[in-house]
Design a protein around this motif. Structure first.
Motif, PDB file in Angstrom:
ATOM      1  N   ALA A 274      95.719  44.129 108.714  1.00 44.12           N
ATOM      2  CA  ALA A 274      96.275  44.638 109.970  1.00 44.12           C
ATOM      3  C   ALA A 274      97.792  44.508 110.006  1.00 44.12           C
ATOM      4  O   ALA A 274      98.345  43.439 109.767  1.00 44.12           O
ATOM      5  CB  ALA A 274      95.652  43.897 111.152  1.00 44.12           C
ATOM      6  N   GLY A 275      98.453  45.614 110.297  1.00 45.97           N
ATOM      7  CA  GLY A 275      99.901  45.605 110.446  1.00 45.97           C
ATOM      8  C   GLY A 275     100.693  45.463 109.167  1.00 45.97           C
ATOM      9  O   GLY A 275     101.899  45.276 109.214  1.00 45.97           O
ATOM     10  N   ALA A 276     100.037  45.563 108.021  1.00 44.68           N
ATOM     11  CA  ALA A 276     100.728  45.377 106.739  1.00 44.68           C
ATOM     12  C   ALA A 276     101.069  46.715 106.088  1.00 44.68           C
ATOM     13  O   ALA A 276     100.272  47.643 106.091  1.00 44.68           O
ATOM     14  CB  ALA A 276      99.870  44.559 105.785  1.00 44.68           C
ATOM     15  N   LEU A 277     102.260  46.769 105.538  1.00 45.06           N
ATOM     16  CA  LEU A 277     102.646  47.873 104.672  1.00 45.06           C
ATOM     17  C   LEU A 277     102.241  47.448 103.271  1.00 45.06           C
ATOM     18  O   LEU A 277     102.608  46.366 102.809  1.00 45.06           O
ATOM     19  CB  LEU A 277     104.154  48.117 104.749  1.00 45.06           C
ATOM     20  CG  LEU A 277     104.693  49.270 103.913  1.00 45.06           C
ATOM     21  CD1 LEU A 277     104.059  50.592 104.332  1.00 45.06           C
ATOM     22  CD2 LEU A 277     106.196  49.334 104.036  1.00 45.06           C
ATOM     23  N   VAL A 278     101.452  48.288 102.598  1.00 46.18           N
ATOM     24  CA  VAL A 278     100.882  47.929 101.301  1.00 46.18           C
ATOM     25  C   VAL A 278     101.534  48.781 100.216  1.00 46.18           C
ATOM     26  O   VAL A 278     101.603  50.003 100.322  1.00 46.18           O
ATOM     27  CB  VAL A 278      99.346  48.148 101.311  1.00 46.18           C
ATOM     28  CG1 VAL A 278      98.746  47.797  99.966  1.00 46.18           C
ATOM     29  CG2 VAL A 278      98.698  47.334 102.426  1.00 46.18           C
ATOM     30  N   CYS A 279     101.995  48.120  99.170  1.00 47.40           N
ATOM     31  CA  CYS A 279     102.626  48.804  98.044  1.00 47.40           C
ATOM     32  C   CYS A 279     101.810  48.563  96.779  1.00 47.40           C
ATOM     33  O   CYS A 279     101.491  47.416  96.445  1.00 47.40           O
ATOM     34  CB  CYS A 279     104.046  48.277  97.839  1.00 47.40           C
ATOM     35  SG  CYS A 279     104.867  49.002  96.402  1.00 47.40           S
ATOM     36  N   VAL A 280     101.466  49.646  96.082  1.00 44.07           N
ATOM     37  CA  VAL A 280     100.777  49.517  94.804  1.00 44.07           C
ATOM     38  C   VAL A 280     101.847  49.281  93.739  1.00 44.07           C
ATOM     39  O   VAL A 280     102.678  50.142  93.483  1.00 44.07           O
ATOM     40  CB  VAL A 280      99.952  50.788  94.465  1.00 44.07           C
ATOM     41  CG1 VAL A 280      99.242  50.629  93.131  1.00 44.07           C
ATOM     42  CG2 VAL A 280      98.960  51.101  95.583  1.00 44.07           C
ATOM     43  N   ALA A 281     101.827  48.091  93.144  1.00 43.85           N
ATOM     44  CA  ALA A 281     102.847  47.714  92.168  1.00 43.85           C
ATOM     45  C   ALA A 281     102.420  47.995  90.733  1.00 43.85           C
ATOM     46  O   ALA A 281     103.266  48.171  89.859  1.00 43.85           O
ATOM     47  CB  ALA A 281     103.193  46.238  92.322  1.00 43.85           C
ATOM     48  N   ALA A 282     101.097  48.018  90.483  1.00 48.88           N
ATOM     49  CA  ALA A 282     100.596  48.283  89.125  1.00 48.88           C
ATOM     50  C   ALA A 282      99.176  48.822  89.218  1.00 48.88           C
ATOM     51  O   ALA A 282      98.422  48.469  90.122  1.00 48.88           O
ATOM     52  CB  ALA A 282     100.607  47.004  88.291  1.00 48.88           C
ATOM     53  N   GLY A 283      98.832  49.661  88.272  1.00 45.15           N
ATOM     54  CA  GLY A 283      97.482  50.202  88.197  1.00 45.15           C
ATOM     55  C   GLY A 283      97.230  51.304  89.208  1.00 45.15           C
ATOM     56  O   GLY A 283      98.153  51.859  89.804  1.00 45.15           O
ATOM     57  N   VAL A 284      95.948  51.604  89.381  1.00 41.70           N
ATOM     58  CA  VAL A 284      95.489  52.622  90.327  1.00 41.70           C
ATOM     59  C   VAL A 284      94.415  51.984  91.190  1.00 41.70           C
ATOM     60  O   VAL A 284      93.436  51.438  90.664  1.00 41.70           O
ATOM     61  CB  VAL A 284      94.905  53.853  89.598  1.00 41.70           C
ATOM     62  CG1 VAL A 284      94.288  54.826  90.581  1.00 41.70           C
ATOM     63  CG2 VAL A 284      95.982  54.551  88.775  1.00 41.70           C
TER      64      VAL A 284
END
Length: 87
Positions: free
Chosen positions: A27-37
């Motif tokens: 909740a309320g988090a900005l999520v960044c994919v740093a590696a992989g899929v």
């Protein structure tokens, strides 16, 4: 390094692995994919995939679990505000 008033969590999902989705956790988090899929498996049957560099907002989505369909670790960072009551 994260600015004052924010916290960062690192989540790693191994190849072929999955992580159950708890909306309160994201909740309320900005999520960044740093590696992989990462694949967001939804209750609607959809399973969109997002690769390195994708920015996601998971709040309010019908996600059931996050899955790693690849052969390398998925690494995502979730950045959210620290609530005033968290001390």
């Amino acid at each position: 390094m994260v600015a004052t008033g924010f916290r960062r969590r690192k989540v790693v999902i191994p190849p072929g692995g999955r992580r159950c989705f708890d909306e309160d956790e994201w909740a309320g988090a900005l999520v960044c994919v740093a590696a992989g899929v990462v694949e967001l498996v939804c209750s609607t049957g959809e399973a969109p995939r997002y690769g390195r560099g994708a920015l996601l907002w998971l709040t309010g989505l019908p996600v059931e679990f996050l899955r790693n369909p690849g052969d390398e670790d998925v690494v995502v960072y979730a950045v959210s505000r620290v609530s005033a009551s968290a001390g």
